[in-house]
Scaffold this active site. Structure first.
Site, PDB file in Angstrom:
ATOM      1  N   GLU A 131       0.910  -1.143   0.000  1.00  0.00           N
ATOM      2  CA  GLU A 131      -0.026   0.123   0.190  1.00  0.00           C
ATOM      3  C   GLU A 131       0.840   1.409   0.026  1.00  0.00           C
ATOM      4  O   GLU A 131       1.374   1.777   0.992  1.00  0.00           O
ATOM      5  CB  GLU A 131      -0.918  -0.018   1.303  1.00  0.00           C
ATOM      6  N   GLU A 359       0.368  -8.005   7.703  1.00  0.00           N
ATOM      7  CA  GLU A 359       0.793  -6.555   7.177  1.00  0.00           C
ATOM      8  C   GLU A 359       2.082  -6.222   7.909  1.00  0.00           C
ATOM      9  O   GLU A 359       2.113  -5.948   9.240  1.00  0.00           O
ATOM     10  CB  GLU A 359      -0.429  -5.661   7.364  1.00  0.00           C
TER      11      GLU A 359
END
Length: 471
Positions: A131, A359
């Protein structure tokens, strides 16, 4: 998967005028040169085309400068931005004497990492979903020389311009740390980001979302769908290329620099990781946060090697101005579900097998994705092979922990120098399977120390004048 013949057919079908050959330098900037279509035949894919490797940062000495690029036909795409019809291909780098893949080619390292994962028997594929955040500015000026050093950033969205005479100033400038995420007109860049998204989709890159990010002055995020390691690294280069050039078309400039603004959020690149084998997600299980034992070992590998990893995943001196408390940056090496103050987070949006992943929140978009993703994968494999226990999860807000508890939580390096020192001490996990070589690691450390760490340390900082001029 395109073949050389299919690429040549595409050139004819699309009436391509010219061919652009792209490859990654050592620090992480996409390079290219261009040839007429007459220079591209099936032999070009097998034999490659020559270039000067001594002019590429961190590569060959001038007395051994000749190198080859070999286009990867599977990466061919029509560039949607250039005036003349251009077919672009991403290339691998080879030694013209031995014919072998060049050990300092970042894409070669990533290809070796994927092969090593398969040879380990642990998994068939590693999926990565970065991201990447970035800023869209209207103006940037900077210089540093013997008698002055400065930078000037401007953005029509910048909160500092709330009182500027703009004839008229319409207001609607996001407050510091409040850019996530009001609708237009406060979000002034909706159409620009949508154009970026649609251009990426034309290249075959699936996009999941786009939005304004937390900081004022045009901080943004566009999220790609996850993909295997090498494919995702290729996609991230296309992503940065498209975003910068679409912005430039509108007379704006984009930076992926981690911390361009003082006292507001920086730009990270949270990376989602999962391993799959035989069509099954190996991180899905019935342990903490729906994770398998293997998945927790993988997190253990990331946390154990994080200080060394950051030399590759957060590889600039500016990265460590982002990794400070108070700006949603993960400065403590712990894991948790949902908790965004932990270095490793297990998202809880979905409990399905397909969505289960972790993540890693420390990386930033200044990294070389081939090296960063490969290093993360090697830490994951090491965690699984050695059954590294990640310890107990930390589900509290780490920033609010009392000092005695916080002292027990390991933290990220405080500077690039510290991270490079950690990499120098902890790199055996990267050398497995000859994925990274000792030469690659030594060259990376020396390049970063000489060209970035020491170069910055030599120069006076403007704030030093505010602190010390009247001493």
């Amino acid at each position: 998967m395109k073949t050389p013949k299919e690429v040549l057919d595409l050139i004819k079908k699309e009436s391509v005028e010219i061919v652009d050959l792209r490859f990654m330098d050592f620090p992480g900037i996409w390079q290219h040169f261009t040839v007429p279509i007459a220079e591209i035949d099936e032999g070009a894919f097998e034999n490659g085309l020559g270039f000067d490797g001594s002019s590429i940062r961190g590569w060959q000495a001038i007395n051994e400068s000749d190198m080859l690029v070999k286009p990867d036909p599977a990466t061919a795409f029509i560039d949607p931005l250039l005036e003349h019809k251009t077919l672009a291909m991403i290339c691998n780098i080879c030694d013209p004497v031995t014919g072998e893949d060049y050990t300092r080619d970042p894409r070669n390292i990533a290809r070796k990492a994927e092969r090593y994962l398969k040879s380990s028997g642990i998994a068939d594929v590693a999926y990565f979903g970065p991201e990447a955040e970035f800023f869209i500015f209207d103006d940037i000026r900077f210089d540093q020389n013997e008698h002055e050093g400065y930078y000037f950033i401007d953005s029509v969205e910048g909160r500092w311009n709330s009182g500027r005479v703009e004839n008229p100033n319409l207001g609607y400038k996001p407050r510091y740390k409040e850019g996530y995420f009001p609708v237009p007109p406060t979000d002034s860049q909706q159409d620009l980001r949508s154009e970026m998204v649609l251009t990426l989709i034309k290249l075959g890159i699936p996009i999941e979302a786009q939005h304004h990010e937390v900081a004022t002055a045009g901080q943004a995020e566009i999220d790609m769908r996850f993909a295997p390691l090498v494919e995702m690294a290729d996609n991230l280069l296309k992503y940065k290329y498209i975003i910068k050039n679409v912005a430039k078309k509108h007379n704006k400039t984009v930076t992926f620099m981690p911390k361009p603004l003082f006292n507001d959020n920086g730009s990270g690149m949270h990376v989602h990781i999962s391993l799959w084998k035989g069509g099954k997600n190996l991180f899905f299980g019935n342990g903490y946060a729906g994770f398998s034992e293997m998945g927790l070992f993988a997190i253990g590998g990331i946390l154990k090697h994080a200080p060394a990893l950051l030399a590759l995943t957060s590889p600039t001196t500016n990265s460590y101005k982002r990794l400070v408390p108070g700006f949603e940056a993960p400065v403590n090496l712990a894991y948790s579900r949902r908790n965004r103050s932990a270095a490793v987070r297990i998202p809880m949006y979905s409990k399905s097998e397909k969505a289960k992943r972790f993540e890693f929140r420390c990386p930033d978009p200044a990294c070389n994705p081939y090296l960063a993703f490969s290093a993360m994968l090697m830490a994951v494999i090491d965690g699984i092979q050695n059954k590294i226990d990640p310890g107990q999860p930390l589900d509290k807000d780490i920033y609010d922990l009392p000092p005695e508890e916080l002292a027990k939580v390991p933290h990220t390096p405080g500077s690039l120098r510290e991270a490079l020192n950690a990499l120098e001490k902890d790199n055996d996990f990267l050398l497995k399977g000859d994925v990274f070589t000792s030469d690659v690691i030594e060259t990376w450390i020396n390049y970063k120390m000489d060209n970035e760490v020491k170069a910055l340390e030599l120069r006076p900082h403007p704030w030093e004048f505010a602190l010390y001029y009247d001493i």
